[in-house]
Each structure stands twice: as structure tokens, then as C-alpha cells.
Design an enzyme around this catalytic site. Structure first.
Site, PDB file in Angstrom:
ATOM      1  N   GLU A 145      40.201  42.696  43.234  1.00  0.00           N
ATOM      2  CA  GLU A 145      40.479  43.947  43.940  1.00  0.00           C
ATOM      3  C   GLU A 145      40.252  45.169  43.054  1.00  0.00           C
ATOM      4  O   GLU A 145      40.261  46.287  43.533  1.00  0.00           O
ATOM      5  CB  GLU A 145      41.899  43.948  44.500  1.00  0.00           C
ATOM      6  CG  GLU A 145      42.992  43.999  43.454  1.00  0.00           C
ATOM      7  CD  GLU A 145      44.388  43.943  44.081  1.00  0.00           C
ATOM      8  OE1 GLU A 145      44.488  43.549  45.251  1.00  0.00           O
ATOM      9  OE2 GLU A 145      45.342  44.291  43.381  1.00  0.00           O
ATOM     10  N   GLN A 158      43.901  37.069  40.705  1.00  0.00           N
ATOM     11  CA  GLN A 158      44.134  35.619  40.610  1.00  0.00           C
ATOM     12  C   GLN A 158      45.627  35.283  40.586  1.00  0.00           C
ATOM     13  O   GLN A 158      46.068  34.311  41.193  1.00  0.00           O
ATOM     14  CB  GLN A 158      43.443  35.086  39.349  1.00  0.00           C
ATOM     15  CG  GLN A 158      43.487  33.566  39.241  1.00  0.00           C
ATOM     16  CD  GLN A 158      42.772  33.061  37.990  1.00  0.00           C
ATOM     17  OE1 GLN A 158      41.854  33.712  37.496  1.00  0.00           O
ATOM     18  NE2 GLN A 158      43.187  31.926  37.492  1.00  0.00           N
ATOM     19  N   HIS A 186      35.597  35.261  36.092  1.00  0.00           N
ATOM     20  CA  HIS A 186      35.578  36.579  36.708  1.00  0.00           C
ATOM     21  C   HIS A 186      34.303  37.331  36.340  1.00  0.00           C
ATOM     22  O   HIS A 186      34.036  37.582  35.177  1.00  0.00           O
ATOM     23  CB  HIS A 186      36.796  37.387  36.250  1.00  0.00           C
ATOM     24  CG  HIS A 186      38.100  36.837  36.757  1.00  0.00           C
ATOM     25  ND1 HIS A 186      38.855  37.473  37.712  1.00  0.00           N
ATOM     26  CD2 HIS A 186      38.755  35.686  36.451  1.00  0.00           C
ATOM     27  CE1 HIS A 186      39.935  36.745  37.966  1.00  0.00           C
ATOM     28  NE2 HIS A 186      39.902  35.659  37.216  1.00  0.00           N
TER      29      HIS A 186
END
Ligand code: ZN
Length: 187
Positions: free
Chosen positions: A81, A121, A149
Site C-alpha cells: 500500500e 504483509q 517485495h
């Protein structure tokens, strides 16, 4: 109809974004791109329109089995996000039933619903745990997520192969022995 308007609005914003990035939005290869990106993003965030509790509640079965149930190596793809870049990996879920079990594929679907949202996460790990605890009411549940990531690999620190592991648990998984049993079984 609603969805069509949504895609149209998203596409026009993506067109503006591509323009602001310095590209020629009227270049042939990019003509359909805003529309494609809009559709892709709608798909990658479809978890907002699905209820993980409902998925589990619709597939609850009475069962006396009280040993550990493990669903491991659940592939997932999510978007961080903070950068809206992908993070992806595997989720492992274990629970010890307390009168009810659920379909094994439903556990994977719950992971998927939470993954198809803008996430971190850590919160995703907690949400999966809480959802299973709330609906199945097991003696305990534990969730382990291992992920890579893109926001770390493509930008910033550019650490190519680092994996981030998160875990969370309830109930009987407070005992180190129970956690170890699960960890040993997913290794
Ligand atoms: Zn990020």
C-alpha cells in the site's frame, strides 16, 4: 454498467499518469494501455468486494478431528500500500479444530481475498489469522507468510533476494512446542 464507468474513469486517470510520466499517450503501443491497466488494477484489488468470513461460513463442517490441519505453500500476489508495487510469496496456515473444520481450498481463498487489496504483509498476516479465529473458532490458528517485495528489489535499497517473513498466532500456538510442530512441517 457501474463497473464499465469505473473502468472508464480509472482509464482516464491512467492516461493522465502516463502523460505526466513523459510518454506520448497517443503512441500506437500505448493506445489501449490505460484501459488495460484499469482492468488489471480492478482485478488485483477485487478482494475489496469479497467477504472472507462468508467464504468460511458457507463451508463449515462439524467434525471431531482435533489435530493440526495445515495448508502450506499457498501462492499469493498482493500490492504494497505504500508504493502500489507487487509483493508476492507463500502463505502457510495451520489450525487445530474445535468442533468445526472448513474446506481446505477455502483457506487458500481467504488468503487470496486479503491479498487482492492494498496491503502490508504484517496486516495481511493478522487479518487472515483473525478471520479464521473468528469464523472457525479453533483451539488455535497460526499464519506464516514469506514474501518478496518489488518496492525493495526494484527501488530504494535494491536488495534483490531478501525475503520478509511474518507470523501471527492464537490459542494453543502460544505454546512453543505447537509452533515448532507447524514450522517443522512447513520446512
Ligand atoms: Zn512498498
Amino acid at each position: 454498467m457501474q463497473e464499465e464507468q469505473n473502468i472508464k474513469a480509472l482509464a482516464s486517470h491512467y492516461k493522465e499518469i502516463i502523460n505526466l510520466l513523459g510518454e506520448d499517450v497517443d503512441r500506437e503501443g500505448l493506445l489501449a494501455t490505460p484501459d488495460r491497466v484499469a482492468k488489471a488494477m480492478r482485478f488485483l484489488t477485487k478482494g475489496y468486494h469479497e467477504s472472507p468470513e462468508e467464504i468460511l461460513n458457507k463451508a463449515l463442517f462439524k467434525e471431531d478431528y482435533r489435530q493440526m490441519v495445515i495448508v502450506k505453500d499457498i501462492d499469493f500476489y498482493s500490492l504494497c500500500e505504500h508504493h502500489m508495487l507487487p509483493f508476492w510469496g507463500k502463505a502457510h496456515v495451520a489450525y487445530i479444530p474445535n468442533g468445526h473444520i472448513t474446506g481446505l481450498s477455502k483457506i487458500a481463498r481467504v488468503v487470496d481475498v486479503f491479498a487482492r487489496r492494498l496491503q502490508v504483509q504484517e496486516r495481511m498476516t493478522l487479518q487472515i489469522k483473525e478471520c479464521i479465529q473468528k469464523t472457525l473458532n479453533p483451539l488455535g490458528v497460526m499464519v506464516v507468510i514469506e514474501a518478496q517485495h518489488m518496492c525493495m528489489q526494484m527501488r530504494g535499497v535494491e536488495k534483490q533476494n531478501s525475503t520478509t517473513t511474518t507470523s501471527d498466532f492464537t490459542g494453543v500456538f502460544n505454546q512453543a512446542k505447537t509452533r515448532e510442530e507447524f514450522i517443522n512441517l512447513i520446512r
